[in-house]
Design a protein around this motif. Structure first.
Motif, mmCIF file in Angstrom:
data_model
loop_
_atom_site.group_PDB
_atom_site.id
_atom_site.type_symbol
_atom_site.label_atom_id
_atom_site.label_comp_id
_atom_site.label_asym_id
_atom_site.label_seq_id
_atom_site.Cartn_x
_atom_site.Cartn_y
_atom_site.Cartn_z
ATOM 1 N N ILE A 12 -28.512 -1.409 9.923
ATOM 2 C CA ILE A 12 -28.761 -0.312 9.096
ATOM 3 C C ILE A 12 -27.296 0.370 10.868
ATOM 4 C CG2 ILE A 12 -30.112 0.363 10.552
ATOM 5 C CD1 ILE A 12 -30.856 3.193 9.045
ATOM 6 N N SER A 13 -26.258 1.064 10.663
ATOM 7 C CA SER A 13 -26.615 2.236 11.660
ATOM 8 C C SER A 13 -26.517 3.598 11.246
ATOM 9 C CB SER A 13 -24.385 1.535 11.682
ATOM 10 O OG SER A 13 -23.667 2.635 12.735
ATOM 11 N N ALA A 45 -25.566 8.045 8.273
ATOM 12 C CA ALA A 45 -25.949 6.403 8.244
ATOM 13 C C ALA A 45 -24.975 5.067 7.396
ATOM 14 C CB ALA A 45 -27.128 6.623 7.870
ATOM 15 N N SER A 46 -25.111 4.897 8.018
ATOM 16 C CA SER A 46 -24.722 3.335 7.220
ATOM 17 C C SER A 46 -25.245 2.299 7.322
ATOM 18 C CB SER A 46 -23.283 2.239 8.066
ATOM 19 O OG SER A 46 -22.082 3.196 7.871
ATOM 20 N N PHE A 47 -25.391 1.752 5.892
ATOM 21 C CA PHE A 47 -26.674 0.787 5.493
ATOM 22 C C PHE A 47 -26.082 -0.030 4.350
ATOM 23 C CE2 PHE A 47 -30.241 -0.536 3.497
ATOM 24 C CZ PHE A 47 -31.420 -0.365 4.437
ATOM 25 N N GLU A 48 -26.797 -1.520 5.109
ATOM 26 C CA GLU A 48 -25.757 -2.934 4.735
ATOM 27 C C GLU A 48 -27.115 -3.460 4.238
ATOM 28 O OE1 GLU A 48 -23.605 -6.954 5.483
ATOM 29 O OE2 GLU A 48 -23.259 -5.452 7.143
ATOM 30 N N GLY A 65 -19.151 5.404 13.030
ATOM 31 C CA GLY A 65 -18.575 4.214 14.331
ATOM 32 C C GLY A 65 -19.048 3.120 14.719
ATOM 33 N N GLU A 66 -20.017 2.938 14.516
ATOM 34 C CA GLU A 66 -20.954 1.805 15.375
ATOM 35 C C GLU A 66 -21.846 0.793 14.072
ATOM 36 O OE1 GLU A 66 -24.671 3.053 16.895
ATOM 37 O OE2 GLU A 66 -23.779 4.723 18.331
ATOM 38 N N GLU A 67 -21.380 -0.123 15.170
ATOM 39 C CA GLU A 67 -21.821 -1.159 13.849
ATOM 40 C C GLU A 67 -22.784 -1.648 13.572
ATOM 41 O OE1 GLU A 67 -22.149 -4.770 16.714
ATOM 42 O OE2 GLU A 67 -20.211 -4.519 16.111
ATOM 43 N N VAL A 68 -23.035 -1.796 11.885
ATOM 44 C CA VAL A 68 -24.686 -2.267 11.406
ATOM 45 C C VAL A 68 -25.106 -3.267 11.993
ATOM 46 C CG1 VAL A 68 -24.252 -1.533 9.527
ATOM 47 C CG2 VAL A 68 -24.499 -3.852 9.969
ATOM 48 N N LYS A 69 -26.430 -2.549 12.629
ATOM 49 C CA LYS A 69 -27.348 -3.655 13.464
ATOM 50 C C LYS A 69 -28.773 -4.369 13.018
ATOM 51 C CE LYS A 69 -25.707 -2.803 17.575
ATOM 52 N NZ LYS A 69 -26.221 -2.065 19.094
ATOM 53 N N PRO A 70 -29.849 -4.918 12.602
ATOM 54 C CA PRO A 70 -30.930 -4.997 12.314
ATOM 55 C C PRO A 70 -31.871 -3.216 12.294
ATOM 56 C CG PRO A 70 -30.334 -7.020 13.527
ATOM 57 C CD PRO A 70 -29.467 -6.224 13.874
ATOM 58 N N LEU A 71 -32.425 -3.752 11.377
ATOM 59 C CA LEU A 71 -32.581 -2.321 11.229
ATOM 60 C C LEU A 71 -34.177 -2.373 11.838
ATOM 61 C CD1 LEU A 71 -33.724 0.211 9.284
ATOM 62 C CD2 LEU A 71 -35.644 -1.299 7.840
ATOM 63 N N VAL A 72 -34.594 -3.939 11.968
ATOM 64 C CA VAL A 72 -36.173 -3.496 13.222
ATOM 65 C C VAL A 72 -35.680 -3.556 14.808
ATOM 66 C CG1 VAL A 72 -36.597 -5.712 12.015
ATOM 67 C CG2 VAL A 72 -35.213 -5.981 13.675
ATOM 68 N N LYS A 73 -34.448 -3.154 14.827
ATOM 69 C CA LYS A 73 -33.990 -3.392 16.396
ATOM 70 C C LYS A 73 -33.672 -1.722 16.851
ATOM 71 C CE LYS A 73 -32.897 -7.776 17.238
ATOM 72 N NZ LYS A 73 -31.533 -8.168 17.933
#
Length: 581
Positions: A442-443, A403-406, A447-455
């Motif tokens: 979160i991703s 996981a990548s978390f921002e 290698g995936e870009e982070v996206k809104p947690l809700v999605k």
């Protein structure tokens, strides 16, 4: 910590007493047995709304009592005692007792340390004692508006947020005042014309007092009935003393005078009797003479003057017309209204000056608010990086290793330029929270870009993120008890075991009470309780029992294999428990 809860006649609970202990307290039992009912009762003890429907069928009253041990938490004890002292309740030593009653026929009652207390006080104290997370609590993470509060909790920025909120409220208040003043300015001449007309009308009326209207009405009555009044007064004078009206005969005064002469004759024989009666007759003569003098003067004031009557009626009509027109019930009310009109006129005439003053105040408040918002924003940006990295580390320990978390902090552009802050040449939106918008990104895969947690996140992943945040924030607050009601939804296997480890880790600093269906989590318990449902005398009831070490093994085995416990499931349960030690 929460040392004990007693529950009587609440839902399926006839009479339950549970002693909780430090560390990780686990509650297990079949679905519908009443585990969440116990948490619901605890919620009500802390100030949540209670309903008559919660009272057990056939009973008139439900009672919930929670006992807290504060002996090892001096900071919390001092905070609680300050609130109790302000409410006039005796301070706690090492124990705090909360009792809540729900009644079918009367208002419920609240007691804190055996003193009657208000619901608002209970709620203030409740949030300091226990942090409860229900079965769907983790879903609050799917609401981006919650994220800013979690970041602020980590950044310990509550004082800054409160000051920003206060200044923002003042700015909105000033804006509202300016808007009203500008509206007034555009309608200024029309309102001034109306005010001037009313002020002139009331000033020309030369109002004096409420007594003037009373006197005018009395004068009108006297002139309107002058003939009959004069006849009556002359009759009174004739009855008292005809001679005063140049008439023959005796009136009351002459007759009293003759009586006095005869009393003097009696006095020559019986002085005592004559003396007493003589005093009464003398008094009567004096009063009769006074009455005669009054009416002789009064009769000269009775006159009929048509012009004077017309003038009086005209004055009465003017005053009564003004009272009706302006909906006032007295002359004094009219006079007060005239003063109000004068004040309103001055206010409108000074309106331009007032707008200038408010604009200057607005400028100062906005300047102060902008500085504090920018400082708060800088703190949020700094702490967001720290929080994101810590959540990433926590998630790795919970089985989300890629996981990548921002924690993304942005400054949305303003829709209203007057309610905005200049930031690097851009007008950014202002709100009670400041200038920032916060969203967890979160991703889950490398290698995936982070996206809104809700999605992106599933229910189980959101549960683990919530647990991570709670672990990170646990050291930053003084709340001694965390309650998780089936927060393990959507997880299993190794992830469940990692979650159990995390709960165990948190329980070193906090008391944890956790409802679970997972054997991997139950194995980590310091104290294990079994919740069962049965029938007695035709009524369903829930019971809760603390398990011995061997009983715990059997309960974990049931979670593994169902009601049929086998040797293999018992061995697997022992292995899970041993690994958790």
């Amino acid at each position: 910590m929460l040392s004990e809860i007693k529950i009587q006649n609440y839902a399926l609970l006839k009479e339950v007493r549970v002693e909780f202990h430090p560390g990780l307290n686990i509650l297990t039992g079949e679905t519908g047995a009443g585990k969440s009912i116990i948490i619901g009762a605890l919620d009500i003890a802390l100030g949540e709304r209670g309903y008559v429907e919660n009272i057990r069928t056939g009973e008139d009253k439900a009672v919930i009592e929670a006992v807290f041990d504060l002996s090892k938490n001096t900071v919390l004890k001092n905070l609680l005692n300050a609130k109790l002292d302000n409410a006039g309740i005796e301070a706690s030593q090492d124990t705090l007792v909360i009792k809540r009653e729900l009644n079918r026929s009367s208002k419920g009652r609240i007691f804190i340390n055996n003193n009657a207390a208000s619901l608002s006080l209970l709620q203030d104290i409740g949030v300091m004692l226990i942090d409860i997370h229900g079965q769907h609590e983790h879903q609050s993470l799917l609401k981006s508006e919650v994220h800013i509060g979690l970041l602020d909790a980590y950044a310990a920025s509550a004082p800054q947020v409160m000051k920003v909120s206060e200044l923002y409220a003042r700015l909105i208040e000033i804006e509202s005042e300016i808007k009203k003043l500008n509206t007034l300015e555009s309608e200024k001449q029309e309102k001034l014309d109306i005010l001037n007309y009313r002020i002139t009308e009331l000033t020309n009326a030369a109002l004096v007092s409420d007594e003037e209207l009373e006197n005018l009405n009395a004068r009108r009555e006297k002139m309107a009935h002058s003939e009959s009044l004069k006849t009556s007064v002359n009759s009174i004078i004739k009855a008292l003393s005809p001679a005063s009206a140049d008439l023959e005969g005796d009136g009351a005064i002459e007759l009293l005078d003759k009586a006095k002469t005869h009393i003097e004759e009696v006095g020559e024989i019986d002085k005592k009797a004559a003396r007493e009666i003589m005093a009464m007759v003398d008094d009567a003569l004096i009063k009769a003479e006074e009455a005669k003098s009054f009416f002789l003067e009064y009769v000269d004031t009775i006159e009929f003057d048509r012009d004077a009557l017309a003038e009086t009626e005209e004055r009465i009509e003017l005053i009564e017309t003004l009272m009706k027109k302006y909906k006032k019930d007295s002359v004094s009310s009219l006079m007060s209204y005239a003063k109000q009109l004068e004040e309103e006129k001055k206010k409108i005439e000074l309106n331009s000056d007032t707008i200038s003053l408010r604009e200057a105040e607005r400028k100062n408040v906005l300047k102060d608010l902008s500085a504090k918002c920018i400082a708060l924003s800088e703190l949020r940006h700094k702490k967001s990086v720290e929080l994101g990295k810590k959540i990433e580390e926590e998630l790795k320990g919970l089985g989300i290793s890629k996981a990548s978390f921002e924690v993304r902090v942005t400054e949305p552009e303003a829709e209203n330029s007057r309610i905005s802050v200049d930031l690097g040449g851009k007008k950014v939106r202002l709100s009670a929270d400041g200038i920032n918008q916060v969203e967890f990104m979160i991703s889950l895969n490398a290698g995936e870009e982070v996206k809104p947690l809700v999605k992106v996140a599933s229910g189980g992943e959101v549960s683990r993120i919530m647990l991570s945040i709670k672990n990170i924030l646990s050291g930053a607050d003084t709340i001694p008890v965390l309650v998780f009601d089936e927060i393990d939804t959507g997880i299993s296997g190794k992830v469940a075991q990692a979650t159990g480890k995390k709960l165990k880790e948190i329980s070193k600093n906090k008391q944890l009470i956790c409802i679970t269906h997972l054997p991997q989590i139950a194995a980590f318990s310091d104290v294990h309780y079994s919740v069962t449902k049965g029938t007695q005398s035709g009524k369903t009831h829930t019971a809760i029992n603390r398990l011995s070490p061997e009983e715990k093994v059997t309960e974990v085995a049931k979670l593994l294999s169902g009601e049929t416990v086998t040797g293999a499931s018992l061995n697997a349960a022992r292995d899970l428990i041993n690994e958790a030690v």
